[in-house]
Enzyme design. Structure first.
Site, PDB file in Angstrom:
ATOM      1  CB  CYS A 164      35.830  36.481  29.031  1.00 33.20           C
ATOM      2  SG  CYS A 164      34.847  35.054  28.619  1.00 33.20           S
ATOM      3  NE  ARG A 166      34.052  37.636  32.385  1.00 29.50           N
ATOM      4  CZ  ARG A 166      35.245  37.771  33.073  1.00 29.50           C
ATOM      5  NH1 ARG A 166      35.549  38.896  33.423  1.00 29.50           N
ATOM      6  NH2 ARG A 166      35.773  36.550  33.026  1.00 29.50           N
ATOM      7  CG  ASP A 223      33.255  35.558  36.175  1.00 26.81           C
ATOM      8  OD1 ASP A 223      32.253  35.435  35.459  1.00 26.81           O
ATOM      9  OD2 ASP A 223      34.197  34.746  36.018  1.00 26.81           O
TER      10      ASP A 223
HETATM   11  P1  4NP Z   1      33.298  33.864  31.474  1.00 26.50           P
HETATM   12  O1  4NP Z   1      32.641  33.519  32.776  1.00 26.50           O
HETATM   13  O2  4NP Z   1      34.692  34.092  31.477  1.00 26.50           O
HETATM   14  O3  4NP Z   1      32.626  35.496  31.463  1.00 26.50           O
HETATM   15  O4  4NP Z   1      32.780  33.249  30.378  1.00 26.50           O
HETATM   16  C1  4NP Z   1      33.154  32.216  33.260  1.00 26.50           C
HETATM   17  C2  4NP Z   1      32.539  31.191  32.970  1.00 26.50           C
HETATM   18  C3  4NP Z   1      32.818  29.926  33.610  1.00 26.50           C
HETATM   19  C4  4NP Z   1      33.565  30.053  34.899  1.00 26.50           C
HETATM   20  C5  4NP Z   1      34.180  31.173  35.100  1.00 26.50           C
HETATM   21  C6  4NP Z   1      33.774  32.457  34.466  1.00 26.50           C
HETATM   22  N1  4NP Z   1      33.925  28.729  35.371  1.00 26.50           N
HETATM   23  O5  4NP Z   1      34.763  28.797  36.467  1.00 26.50           O
HETATM   24  O6  4NP Z   1      33.651  27.716  34.864  1.00 26.50           O
END
Ligand code: 4NP
Length: 155
Positions: free
Chosen positions: A8, A14, A122
Site C-alpha cells: 500500500c 492496509r 485508505d
Molecule cells: P496505508 O495508509 O497506505 O494503508 O498504510 C496510509 C498511511 C499513512 C499515510 C497515508 C496512508 N500518510 O500519509 O502518512
C-alpha cells in the site's frame, strides 16, 4: 516457495492488515510453511514503525495479530512472485519501478468475489468504521486469493 508481497502507500494500515489476514488464512489451512509472506509501502515515511494502532486494535478484536514493521518496497523485492496492491495509485507506483514485472502485480480486490470496489480505501484520515471496512474487504479478498492460488496448484 511462492513469495507474496502486499503493498500500500504507507505500509502501516492496509498492507499490514492484508499480510496478517493472508497469514491467518494460510495458517487455518495448515499451509504455514508453503508461503513467504511480507508487506511494504510505496512510500518510506513510516519505515521502522509498527502498524497504525487503530488498525492493530481493530484486527485484534477479530482475533488477528498485525506484527509487521513498515518498510519501503525495494529492488530486493524483485523475487516476489506476486505483488498484491491495495489501490490503483499503488498499482501505478509499483509497475513504474524498473525492476517490477507488470504481470506479477495484481489489485487485491480483483480476487474479492462480491464487491464492486476496485480499491481498498485508505482509512488513515478516517474513523473506526473505515478501519473495519478495510478488514472486511481484506479478510474476504485474502481468503479468495488463497483459494485462487490453491485452485491453480500454485501452492
Ligand atoms: P496505508 O495508509 O497506505 O494503508 O498504510 C496510509 C498511511 C499513512 C499515510 C497515508 C496512508 N500518510 O500519509 O502518512
Amino acid at each position: 516457495m511462492p513469495n507474496i508481497l502486499f503493498v500500500c502507500l504507507g505500509n502501516i494500515c492496509r498492507s499490514p492488515a492484508a499480510e496478517a489476514y493472508f497469514r491467518h488464512h494460510v495458517q487455518e489451512r495448515g499451509l504455514d510453511h508453503v508461503f513467504c509472506i511480507d508487506s511494504a509501502g510505496t512510500g518510506g515515511w513510516h519505515a521502522g514503525e509498527p502498524a497504525d494502532a487503530r488498525m492493530r486494535s481493530a484486527a485484534q478484536k477479530r482475533g488477528v495479530d498485525i506484527q509487521s514493521q513498515a518498510r519501503q518496497i525495494a529492488s530486493s523485492d524483485a523475487n516476489a512472485d506476486l505483488i498484491v496492491v491495495m489501490d490503483k495509485a499503488n498499482h501505478k507506483d509499483v509497475t513504474d519501478l524498473p525492476w517490477v514485472e507488470p504481470s506479477r502485480v495484481r489489485c487485491l480486490l480483483e480476487f474479492h468475489p462480491e464487491t464492486s470496489r476496485t480499491d481498498v480505501p485508505d482509512p488513515y484520515y478516517d474513523g473506526a468504521e473505515a478501519f473495519d471496512l478495510v478488514l472486511d474487504l481484506v479478510d474476504t479478498a485474502t481468503c479468495a486469493l488463497l483459494d485462487y492460488l490453491e485452485e491453480r496448484e500454485l501452492v
